[in-house]
Structures are given as structure tokens and as C-alpha cells.
Enzyme design. Structure first.
Site, short mmCIF file in Angstrom:
data_model
loop_
_atom_site.label_atom_id
_atom_site.label_comp_id
_atom_site.label_asym_id
_atom_site.label_seq_id
_atom_site.Cartn_x
_atom_site.Cartn_y
_atom_site.Cartn_z
CE1 TYR A 73 53.24 30.03 92.20
CE2 TYR A 73 55.26 29.39 93.32
CZ TYR A 73 53.93 29.78 93.37
OH TYR A 73 53.31 29.92 94.58
N GLY A 226 48.35 43.46 100.33
CA GLY A 226 47.36 43.66 99.27
C GLY A 226 47.96 43.73 97.89
N GLY A 227 49.30 43.87 97.78
CA GLY A 227 49.96 43.89 96.48
C GLY A 227 49.94 42.55 95.80
#
Length: 301
Positions: A73, A226-227
Site C-alpha cells: 500500500y 465493483g469500484g
């Protein structure tokens, strides 16, 4: 209930045990902290450092004691682990930091080959230790892609657990067969899989299996759907919009409340780089949806 009130803390959602570690069921995911907009992309725009640190400190102030992170990240100038270290070290005794190994990102931000050998996995564990400034990791999830055997990889992490570098083990992005394979090697305290309103039957099955075995089920993309790494799309189903409107809360709060009510073993790790969204997300732990609302949302495609 005013779900945006800062008087509501993460304790409102109740607690769960990750092995011998007690965490509030609503935690915080750090994937979105290092950059603005889409996460995990090579050309990410770095976030404002001071704001990211403030969000982490505010999360802990509001009772969050379960952070989800990973060494991969990062954006060109920020990494989630370094931000956590700067904001929160020395760490509170009750703070549980969960990280992931397996995926590999090059310094350029591009994706490399997943770590598959014991040496590569140990290197990723040690990288997390260095970045977080810890002598052990509370929980390490083996994140995978595909359907092939995880026995060698999970076994390597089990050896690091025996050596004291890892306290507890988990899995991420797995199927039931992977869970069975891992449990034959070492205890599993959590499974992190994509899940939220409209989840397919296979993810509902993983949620049920974890509940049956007393294992925490920790959805990611519960808000984004879904993003995925891009975040919520800005469009919502009529059902979610209607419940949010009727209750006077945000659609994100509706999604989080629904997720938490899927079982006492379900944890939430919503992530944000915005202080107001952080407060709203944590307050969702105090939002109890009615049976009619739950049924309406569960049937949402």
C-alpha cells in the site's frame, strides 16, 4: 441516532476475538491513505501527509483498534505502514495491526510476481516489520490469486509463526478448499474476501463457513463494491438509496451496517482519507437495520 456524531465510537459495533486478540468489529483499512483517488496504481497522486496522519490518530481516538495494512500500500511519496508508524508509535497495547503478504509491487508501483517461496514470503514479513517498527506482526494474511495449492506458502508462514515473527495467521481472496488446506497446517483467525451487498453465492458460502468454524470474516470493498481500488462509483442501487433516505444516513453507512449484521463474526475495515467520512463509517456500527430493510438489501442484485 445521529450517525455522524463523534460521540459514537467503534465499540458500538461490538467485539470479536482474533485468536487471543480482542478487536472492535469496525476497524480501519489503510489502502486509501497513501494517495488520492484510485489506489494501488503506479501513477497515484500522493495524499496530504498531515491529513493522513490525522485520520489515523482520529480513528484510534474513536475506538478503532484493528488496522488493516500491507507493505504494497504505497504511492510515490507515501506508504501506509510508514504513516501508521509515524502516527501511532509507540503503539497502544490493544492495537491490532493486520497485514498481508503475497502480492509484490516494485518501487515503480508496477506489479511484480507474487511471492511463492519461503524466502520471498519471509522477506515480505521482514519488510512489514521494518516499516511498522515492530518485533512481531499481530496477524499476517496470505493473499493469493488463482486456485492452486497454498500448502507450501501457508506452511512457510506457519514456520514464521512458530519462530515468533507472527502471532496469528489469516487468508485473503481464497476459496473454501484453501481454508481447509490452511487449517490442516495451522490455525486461521480470519479470512479477508471481497464481499458486500449483492455478493455472489460463493462469497456467501465463505461467510457461512467462517461463522461455522469461529473464524472472522473480514470483507473488503464492502463500500466500493465493483469500484474496487477506484472506490465507490457514485451510483447506487434504488434499494440502498431508499434505505439511506428513510434512515437519514449515507449509503456507505447502510452498506457497512448491512455487512456487520451478516453475523457476529463479520468485521468491517472501511478505508478513507477523509476525516468526516471516517466518523460516518465508524458511526455505522451503531446503525441497526430492521429485518425488512435487511431483506430488501439482501435481495439487491
Amino acid at each position: 441516532m445521529t450517525t455522524t456524531s463523534e460521540t459514537i465510537t467503534a465499540a458500538a459495533a461490538g467485539t470479536w476475538q482474533l485468536g487471543d486478540l480482542t478487536v472492535n468489529r469496525i476497524g480501519f483499512g489503510t489502502m486509501r491513505l497513501p494517495q488520492r483517488g484510485a489506489a494501488l496504481v503506479a501513477d497515484a497522486v500522493p495524499s496530504d501527509r498531515a491529513t493522513a496522519i490525522a485520520v489515523l490518530r482520529k480513528a484510534v481516538e474513536l475506538g478503532v483498534n484493528h488496522l488493516d495494512t500491507a507493505a504494497f500500500y504505497f504511492s510515490p511519496l507515501r506508504s501506509a505502514n510508514e504513516l501508521i508508524n509515524t502516527a501511532l508509535a509507540p503503539y497502544a497495547d490493544d492495537l491490532v495491526i493486520t497485514t498481508k503478504v503475497g502480492p509484490c509491487r516494485l518501487p515503480s508501483g508496477e506489479w511484480g510476481e507474487h511471492a511463492r517461496t519461503p524466502r520471498a514470503l519471509r522477506g515480505q514479513v521482514e519488510e512489514n516489520l521494518r516499516q511498522l517498527g515492530r518485533d512481531h506482526l499481530d496477524v499476517v494474511n496470505l493473499r493469493i490469486v488463482g486456485t492452486d495449492s497454498i500448502a507450501e506458502r501457508f506452511g512457510a508462514l506457519a514456520e514464521l509463526r512458530e519462530a515468533g515473527l507472527i502471532r496469528h495467521l489469516g487468508l485473503s481472496n481464497v476459496r473454501p478448499a484453501h481454508l481447509d488446506e490452511a487449517l490442516a497446517i495451522a490455525p486461521v483467525v480470519c479470512v479477508q474476501n471481497p464481499y458486500g451487498i449483492g455478493a455472489p453465492a460463493e462469497q456467501e458460502e465463505m461467510l457461512r463457513l467462517c461463522g461455522d468454524r469461529g473464524i472472522a470474516f473480514v470483507p473488503f470493498y464492502a463500500i466500493a463494491g465493483g469500484g474496487r481500488e477506484r472506490g465507490a462509483s457514485g451510483t447506487e442501487s434504488d434499494e440502498v438509496l431508499a434505505v439511506a433516505r428513510d434512515r437519514g444516513v449515507s449509503t456507505a453507512q447502510v452498506r457497512l451496517a448491512w455487512t456487520l449484521q451478516r453475523g457476529p463474526h463479520v468485521l468491517a475495515i472501511p478505508g478513507t482519507g477523509d476525516l468526516s467520512h471516517l466518523t460516518e463509517n465508524i458511526a455505522a456500527g451503531a446503525l441497526t437495520l430492521t429485518p425488512a430493510e435487511l431483506s430488501r438489501l439482501t435481495s439487491t442484485p
